[in-house]
Design a protein around this motif. Structure first.
Motif, PDB file in Angstrom:
ATOM      1  N   MET A  22      40.443  27.958  49.370  1.00  0.00           N
ATOM      2  CA  MET A  22      39.939  28.993  48.466  1.00  0.00           C
ATOM      3  C   MET A  22      38.503  28.732  47.998  1.00  0.00           C
ATOM      4  O   MET A  22      37.804  29.652  47.589  1.00  0.00           O
ATOM      5  CB  MET A  22      40.859  29.148  47.253  1.00  0.00           C
ATOM      6  CG  MET A  22      42.252  29.668  47.625  1.00  0.00           C
ATOM      7  SD  MET A  22      43.316  29.969  46.188  1.00  0.00           S
ATOM      8  CE  MET A  22      42.577  31.467  45.499  1.00  0.00           C
ATOM      9  N   ILE A  35      40.431  35.263  51.004  1.00  0.00           N
ATOM     10  CA  ILE A  35      39.180  35.133  50.258  1.00  0.00           C
ATOM     11  C   ILE A  35      38.098  35.965  50.953  1.00  0.00           C
ATOM     12  O   ILE A  35      37.807  35.752  52.135  1.00  0.00           O
ATOM     13  CB  ILE A  35      38.719  33.661  50.228  1.00  0.00           C
ATOM     14  CG1 ILE A  35      39.768  32.750  49.599  1.00  0.00           C
ATOM     15  CG2 ILE A  35      37.365  33.547  49.524  1.00  0.00           C
ATOM     16  CD1 ILE A  35      39.847  32.784  48.097  1.00  0.00           C
ATOM     17  N   TYR A  79      38.355  34.381  41.781  1.00  0.00           N
ATOM     18  CA  TYR A  79      38.435  33.581  43.017  1.00  0.00           C
ATOM     19  C   TYR A  79      38.019  34.345  44.282  1.00  0.00           C
ATOM     20  O   TYR A  79      38.116  33.792  45.384  1.00  0.00           O
ATOM     21  CB  TYR A  79      39.876  33.072  43.221  1.00  0.00           C
ATOM     22  CG  TYR A  79      40.370  32.154  42.133  1.00  0.00           C
ATOM     23  CD1 TYR A  79      39.911  30.846  42.051  1.00  0.00           C
ATOM     24  CD2 TYR A  79      41.302  32.585  41.180  1.00  0.00           C
ATOM     25  CE1 TYR A  79      40.366  29.984  41.052  1.00  0.00           C
ATOM     26  CE2 TYR A  79      41.764  31.744  40.177  1.00  0.00           C
ATOM     27  CZ  TYR A  79      41.299  30.447  40.124  1.00  0.00           C
ATOM     28  OH  TYR A  79      41.745  29.604  39.134  1.00  0.00           O
ATOM     29  N   PHE A 103      39.815  36.423  45.571  1.00  0.00           N
ATOM     30  CA  PHE A 103      41.094  36.412  46.290  1.00  0.00           C
ATOM     31  C   PHE A 103      41.757  37.789  46.207  1.00  0.00           C
ATOM     32  O   PHE A 103      42.102  38.261  45.131  1.00  0.00           O
ATOM     33  CB  PHE A 103      42.015  35.345  45.681  1.00  0.00           C
ATOM     34  CG  PHE A 103      43.296  35.125  46.450  1.00  0.00           C
ATOM     35  CD1 PHE A 103      43.272  34.475  47.677  1.00  0.00           C
ATOM     36  CD2 PHE A 103      44.513  35.548  45.946  1.00  0.00           C
ATOM     37  CE1 PHE A 103      44.454  34.254  48.387  1.00  0.00           C
ATOM     38  CE2 PHE A 103      45.703  35.328  46.645  1.00  0.00           C
ATOM     39  CZ  PHE A 103      45.664  34.684  47.874  1.00  0.00           C
TER      40      PHE A 103
END
Lengths: 185, 185
Positions: A45, B55, B137, B139
């Motif tokens: 990540m 990501i 993040y 994400f």
């Protein structure tokens, strides 16, 4: 069994071993009880801090050990450990001591109490960074604190799971370094 | 160029192609502008609904196209597309039309407006399921809505990135099916 000689490795470069997507063994410990599970659903990540996200289902015995201790070790097994990888995924730590059953050796970490698996190519000590996505998705975010990687070979021959009992074994390498802009490496 | 004949594939079984960790090409479209990016940081998250986390850095031109359209296509390139994969990662959609520059063919999806890349082994149409981890993040959690997979070969020969310009190419397969408990397959 193969025992790799290892050295410290920069946590910011762990993607070298995890981005290709190998099956990993997750080792954990809580109140003296240790366990190992196999895991295939994970991703890098971030480089720095070195962050890693993964799915650990609540049905795994390791789930509570990791949630309570807030730490674990991500170990990379190579193809010679295929039978152990399959066996570990096929029994529960609530019934057996997997280190004993599969004749695996505990090595001590320096940042976490969870055991490292000596027979694996690499061991990454980590701690929970963010558990907000655990209740909804079983998704844990860990920060890597310390990495131990085999001195050789350069690249491990790893197992990559496809489901239905089938593993892809990692193959050859090809460098395209001269085709990359340096900032994109 | 290789053009695969494809058929519909169950979204609940997409792990077969993504769990081994290949580099993927992400295609997107917003207000008539399309783009492609390479991506290596991703993981399966659930079988049903079929969830996938990845990501996508805010520095990618695709980031805004995906965030605004709320959809994209995850395409799996095979080793014959290595030069295109590297090239796509080395230029920005803000400067060039990557479909044109790399002579890739747009195929139409049925669930999303984002273009499918015809030359890839598989195309997975998806929509954003959860964007709560994007700001912190980068994400994204996507749900796969529709999967198109080549009729043959059984397994694609994929590229797996290690950083530093080096790719691992997927190798042989080994079945341990008879060693698994059926519920663990």
């Amino acid at each position: 069994m193969i025992y790799y000689k290892k050295k410290d490795f920069p946590t910011s470069k762990i993607r070298k071993f995890l981005e290709p997507g190998p099956i990993v063994l997750v080792s954990s410990m809580w109140k003296g009880e240790s366990n190992i599970m196999t895991m295939g659903w994970h991703t890098m990540m971030e480089f720095t801090p070195s962050l890693f996200g993964c799915i650990i289902s609540g049905s795994n015995h390791s789930f509570e050990l990791i949630r309570k201790s807030k730490e674990c070790v991500i170990n990379i097994p190579t193809v010679n450990l295929a039978r152990e990888v399959v066996g570990i995924g096929n029994c529960s730590g609530s019934d057996v001591d997997k280190f004993k059953k599969f004749s695996l050796t505990v090595a001590k970490g320096s940042k976490v109490k969870a055991p490292l698996i000596k027979e694996c190519f690499a061991n990454f000590e980590c701690r929970i960074k963010d558990s907000r996505m655990v209740s909804k998705y079983n998704f844990f975010i860990f920060e890597f604190l310390k990495a131990h990687v085999a001195v050789s070979p350069k690249y491990p021959t790893t197992l990559h799971y496809r489901g239905e009992g089938v593993f892809m074994v990692s193959g050859k390498h090809a460098s395209f370094r001269n085709k990359f802009r340096s900032e994109n490496l």
